[in-house]
Design a protein around this motif. Structure first.
Motif, short mmCIF file in Angstrom:
data_model
loop_
_atom_site.label_atom_id
_atom_site.label_comp_id
_atom_site.label_asym_id
_atom_site.label_seq_id
_atom_site.Cartn_x
_atom_site.Cartn_y
_atom_site.Cartn_z
N ALA A 267 0.83 -1.22 0.00
CA ALA A 267 0.00 0.00 0.00
C ALA A 267 0.86 1.26 0.00
O ALA A 267 0.38 2.35 -0.34
CB ALA A 267 -0.94 -0.01 1.20
N GLY A 268 2.14 1.13 0.41
CA GLY A 268 3.04 2.28 0.36
C GLY A 268 3.80 2.57 1.62
O GLY A 268 4.51 3.58 1.70
N ALA A 269 3.69 1.70 2.62
CA ALA A 269 4.40 1.95 3.89
C ALA A 269 5.86 1.53 3.78
O ALA A 269 6.18 0.50 3.20
CB ALA A 269 3.72 1.18 5.02
N SER A 270 6.76 2.33 4.37
CA SER A 270 8.18 1.97 4.43
C SER A 270 8.52 1.31 5.75
O SER A 270 9.42 0.48 5.83
CB SER A 270 9.04 3.24 4.27
N LEU A 271 7.79 1.68 6.81
CA LEU A 271 7.91 1.05 8.13
C LEU A 271 6.51 0.64 8.55
O LEU A 271 5.52 1.20 8.06
CB LEU A 271 8.53 2.02 9.15
N VAL A 272 6.43 -0.35 9.43
CA VAL A 272 5.13 -0.89 9.83
C VAL A 272 5.07 -1.06 11.34
O VAL A 272 5.94 -1.69 11.94
CB VAL A 272 4.89 -2.26 9.14
N GLN A 273 4.03 -0.47 11.96
CA GLN A 273 3.89 -0.51 13.41
C GLN A 273 2.88 -1.60 13.81
O GLN A 273 1.93 -1.87 13.08
CB GLN A 273 3.42 0.85 13.94
N VAL A 274 3.15 -2.18 14.98
CA VAL A 274 2.28 -3.24 15.51
C VAL A 274 1.78 -2.79 16.89
O VAL A 274 2.58 -2.40 17.75
CB VAL A 274 3.04 -4.57 15.65
N GLY A 275 0.46 -2.78 17.08
CA GLY A 275 -0.12 -2.31 18.35
C GLY A 275 -0.82 -3.44 19.09
O GLY A 275 -0.25 -4.14 19.93
N HIS A 296 7.45 -14.66 3.21
CA HIS A 296 6.46 -14.26 2.21
C HIS A 296 7.12 -13.53 1.05
O HIS A 296 6.83 -13.80 -0.12
CB HIS A 296 5.39 -13.37 2.86
N LEU A 297 8.05 -12.65 1.37
CA LEU A 297 8.76 -11.91 0.31
C LEU A 297 9.58 -12.88 -0.53
O LEU A 297 9.64 -12.76 -1.77
CB LEU A 297 9.66 -10.84 0.94
N ALA A 298 10.20 -13.86 0.13
CA ALA A 298 11.01 -14.86 -0.61
C ALA A 298 10.12 -15.65 -1.57
O ALA A 298 10.45 -15.83 -2.74
CB ALA A 298 11.69 -15.79 0.38
N ARG A 306 12.15 -3.53 0.39
CA ARG A 306 11.95 -2.17 -0.18
C ARG A 306 11.41 -2.28 -1.60
O ARG A 306 10.79 -1.36 -2.10
CB ARG A 306 13.26 -1.39 -0.12
N ASP A 307 11.66 -3.44 -2.27
CA ASP A 307 11.15 -3.59 -3.65
C ASP A 307 9.63 -3.73 -3.69
O ASP A 307 9.03 -3.61 -4.76
CB ASP A 307 11.79 -4.84 -4.30
N ALA A 308 9.03 -3.98 -2.55
CA ALA A 308 7.58 -4.19 -2.53
C ALA A 308 6.82 -2.91 -2.20
O ALA A 308 5.62 -2.80 -2.43
CB ALA A 308 7.23 -5.27 -1.49
#
Ligand SMILES: O=C1NC(=O)NC(C(=O)O)N1
Length: 316
Positions: A267-275, A296-298, A306-308
């Protein structure tokens, strides 16, 4: 193996995962448990000028599909977290930059804390996330829902904080609001990142075994997190990614596993937070989610996460 490192905002993170402000980050012990975890970085509990007790309990409830909270900004006060980063934020080779969340009770408090952070000895190894979206202080509307207020806050903070910083946004639900919020934010080039989203404000959870609300503050109205909010979080990440191309987007909301984190990257996030999931599982969640994301990326043939980023396709 897939390279999970992310270099954004003048820092390199071993992987894109971090906690959401407020979860497992109010005390030195909690913050150190994040530092010791597999997370790429961490953020401190949104602080106010002085220590705050917050709202009366019960004020948080985990739910099968997420959580509801009306904490009311309980925190140890600005100086406590400034002290923490004094001896924990590192530059150079051992860099683990630390995000620092501020949520003043007034605009002046937020500006005063930002000014202090600007002068902090470790200021260059701290990234300010200005929280404009707490839904749980009775009588205080979410600043992010008042475009004039948001502009005033950003003018006040940019006047005293010379470094790039970020904003924690509430979820928006209307294209016109995405446009209006992006217009305000794009007027501030030093707003270098946007964190989408804070909890979905003022939900109501009912325990129908006793016909009673789940939490005490505000007659049971509180911020919703967890699985409930993933589609809304992804929409906000993508909406601001397209409207603010010069800004870094940090995704937050509905991340339980590696595939959820992958969706935030798409969707466009470079970092991802978990709450919510971090609250339920503890800091070990980061190793699990990191490994799931890597696998999953593999499977998808990516050499690096970063390619995703931003590679979401629409249906032509
Ligand atoms: O910004 C916030 N978002 C939340 O969901 N809860 C906290 C709080 O109530 O302190 N603050």
């Amino acid at each position: 193996a897939v390279d999970l490192s992310v270099s954004v905002l003048g820092h390199t993170f071993a992987n894109p995962l971090m906690n959401a402000a407020g979860v497992c980050c109010s005390t030195t012990e909690e913050l150190d448990s994040l530092l010791a975890s597999a997370s790429g970085t961490l953020i401190t509990k949104s602080c106010t000028a002085q220590q705050r007790d917050g709202n009366p309990a019960p004020r948080f409830k985990p739910l099968p599909l997420g959580s509801i909270n009306s904490m009311g900004l309980p925190n140890e006060g600005y100086e406590y977290y400034a002290e923490y980063v004094s001896h924990r934020a590192k530059g150079g080779a051992a860099a683990k930059p630390i995000f620092f969340s501020i949520s003043g009770m007034t605009m002046q408090d937020s500006a005063d804390m930002a000014a202090k952070l600007a002068a902090h000895p470790q200021g260059a190894n701290v990234l300010l996330e200005l929280n404009l979206s707490c839904p749980n202080v009775p009588g205080k509307p979410q600043i992010g829902y008042d475009m004039q207020d948001m502009r005033r806050y950003l003018e006040a903070v940019t006047a005293v904080y010379p470094r790039p910083f970020g904003v924690k946004l509430p979820p928006y639900f209307d294209m016109a609001h995405f446009d209006q919020a992006a217009e305000v934010l794009n007027a501030f080039p030093s707003v270098a990142f946007l964190t989408c989203i804070n909890s979905v404000g003022n939900g109501l959870v009912i325990d129908d075994t006793c016909d009673t609300v789940a939490i005490k503050p505000k007659n049971g109205f509180g911020g919703i997190g967890g699985e409930y909010v993933l589609p809304t979080a992804l929409a906000n990440v993508n909406a601001f990614r397209t409207r603010c191309p010069e800004k870094v987007i940090i995704g937050c909301g509905g991340v339980l596993c590696g595939r959820d984190a992958y969706q935030h990257l798409l969707a466009g996030a470079s970092l991802v937070q978990v709450g919510t999931q971090l609250w339920k599982e503890g800091p070990d969640a980061f190793r699990r989610i990191r490994d799931e994301l890597q696998a999953h990326l593999a499977r998808k043939g990516y050499g690096a996460d970063r390619d995703a980023i931003g590679k979401l396709k629409v249906i032509e």
